[in-house]
Design an enzyme around this catalytic site. Sequence first.
Site, PDB file in Angstrom:
ATOM      1  N   ALA A  11       3.018   4.013  -6.139  1.00 14.13           N
ATOM      2  CA  ALA A  11       3.773   5.166  -6.640  1.00 14.13           C
ATOM      3  C   ALA A  11       2.957   6.455  -6.593  1.00 14.13           C
ATOM      4  O   ALA A  11       3.494   7.525  -6.308  1.00 14.13           O
ATOM      5  CB  ALA A  11       4.258   4.900  -8.070  1.00 14.13           C
ATOM      6  N   GLU A  52      -2.034  -8.249 -10.967  1.00 10.21           N
ATOM      7  CA  GLU A  52      -2.152  -7.706  -9.613  1.00 10.21           C
ATOM      8  C   GLU A  52      -3.591  -7.630  -9.105  1.00 10.21           C
ATOM      9  O   GLU A  52      -3.811  -7.573  -7.888  1.00 10.21           O
ATOM     10  CB  GLU A  52      -1.530  -6.313  -9.538  1.00 10.21           C
ATOM     11  CG  GLU A  52      -2.266  -5.241 -10.316  1.00 10.21           C
ATOM     12  CD  GLU A  52      -1.553  -3.893 -10.235  1.00 10.21           C
ATOM     13  OE1 GLU A  52      -2.197  -2.926  -9.814  1.00 10.21           O
ATOM     14  OE2 GLU A  52      -0.361  -3.824 -10.583  1.00 10.21           O
ATOM     15  N   ARG A  96       2.081   0.320 -15.693  1.00 10.19           N
ATOM     16  CA  ARG A  96       1.117  -0.758 -15.693  1.00 10.19           C
ATOM     17  C   ARG A  96       1.841  -2.088 -15.848  1.00 10.19           C
ATOM     18  O   ARG A  96       2.765  -2.219 -16.648  1.00 10.19           O
ATOM     19  CB  ARG A  96       0.092  -0.586 -16.823  1.00 10.19           C
ATOM     20  CG  ARG A  96      -0.899   0.552 -16.600  1.00 10.19           C
ATOM     21  CD  ARG A  96      -1.845   0.257 -15.455  1.00 10.19           C
ATOM     22  NE  ARG A  96      -2.826   1.316 -15.231  1.00 10.19           N
ATOM     23  CZ  ARG A  96      -2.664   2.339 -14.399  1.00 10.19           C
ATOM     24  NH1 ARG A  96      -1.529   2.436 -13.704  1.00 10.19           N
ATOM     25  NH2 ARG A  96      -3.608   3.243 -14.243  1.00 10.19           N
ATOM     26  N   HIS A 120       1.738  -1.137  -6.021  1.00 10.18           N
ATOM     27  CA  HIS A 120       1.069  -0.083  -6.790  1.00 10.18           C
ATOM     28  C   HIS A 120       0.848   1.162  -5.923  1.00 10.18           C
ATOM     29  O   HIS A 120      -0.262   1.684  -5.818  1.00 10.18           O
ATOM     30  CB  HIS A 120      -0.272  -0.584  -7.334  1.00 10.18           C
ATOM     31  CG  HIS A 120      -0.720   0.139  -8.564  1.00 10.18           C
ATOM     32  ND1 HIS A 120      -1.362  -0.469  -9.611  1.00 10.18           N
ATOM     33  CD2 HIS A 120      -0.624   1.444  -8.921  1.00 10.18           C
ATOM     34  CE1 HIS A 120      -1.645   0.410 -10.552  1.00 10.18           C
ATOM     35  NE2 HIS A 120      -1.202   1.596 -10.154  1.00 10.18           N
TER      36      HIS A 120
END
Length: 331
Positions: free
Chosen positions: A296, A262, A233, A294
């Site tokens: 992953a 984000e 995060r 973001h």
Amino acid sequence: MEILAFGVQSDERPLIQRAFAGHHDVRCLDVFLTEDTAPIAAGHEIISTSVNCGLGHRVLQTLAAGGTQMIAQRSTGFNNIDLDVAERLGMTAARVSYYSPYSVAEFAWTLGMAVNRRIVRAATRTRDFDFRLDGLMGRDMHGRTVGVVGTGKIGEAFTRIAHGFGMGLLGWDVAENPACLELGMEYVSKERLLAESDLITLHVPLMPETQHLVDAAALRAMKDDAILVNSSRGGLIDTAALVDQLREGRFTGVGLDVYEAEAGLFFLDKSMEAVEDDTLARLVTFPNVLVTSHQAYYTVDAVGQIIDTTLGNVLDYTAGRRSENVLVPRS
């Protein structure tokens, strides 16, 4: 019953529709849930949201007024939902407690290796037929030390990768993971981990206790040539402090799949707009920094598990059942 799903990526749409077929109708929207888009949910008892949807008190009040009673979040993290307000409004909220840890762990390792071996810079050069090696020197990871901050399922998966590369293993967490101990991990203080690690990777959840876990002091404690990776995060890192340290020429590389501001940026195409976030604009200019959006978790395996669990949460709700995924129970 028709379920309204916000923030659905084009790759996700067929997976969601296939999973829900025969159970419930689902309408997929590419827009994210915000104060402006919340009225779209009127008349839908159940909605599904992604981690970058904002469910603060105003959004939740709008949803409740429109008849929404259940929020099925398609992620493990839920810091974007005001659970206290949801409970006061009598709304049920559920998340995905678990999905493939390998998706995030493998991507975190990829980020670390990409900045270590200057992969993006090298690829950009060769596109221009520039085949020089100047500035592309990396280093072996074998024999060096990794510091894993958070050794749950994802941290354990990362530890296994690092162990396979022959790295020394340091860990920091509130509880020791027996599997990591078996691999030879030594649990140490956060201060020692930061000071001794060549590669530091973050795998803890974002909560008040971990907000800016990596602050200015923590960054100063790291080696000047350390590699820092965050695929958890964005709020775990004080980004302004990180920019200050990068301006001083520190760190071999920084790989970030998340960013603390984000929301409203990631998952969207902003290529034709002026970037108003000065911190992010400065961050991406550093040649030793790699920022991804973001992604992953974004494998067919992990996303499939997320969708299947989301469907299970919806079916549990309609059947009056409660599982470990429930954040706010049905009133």
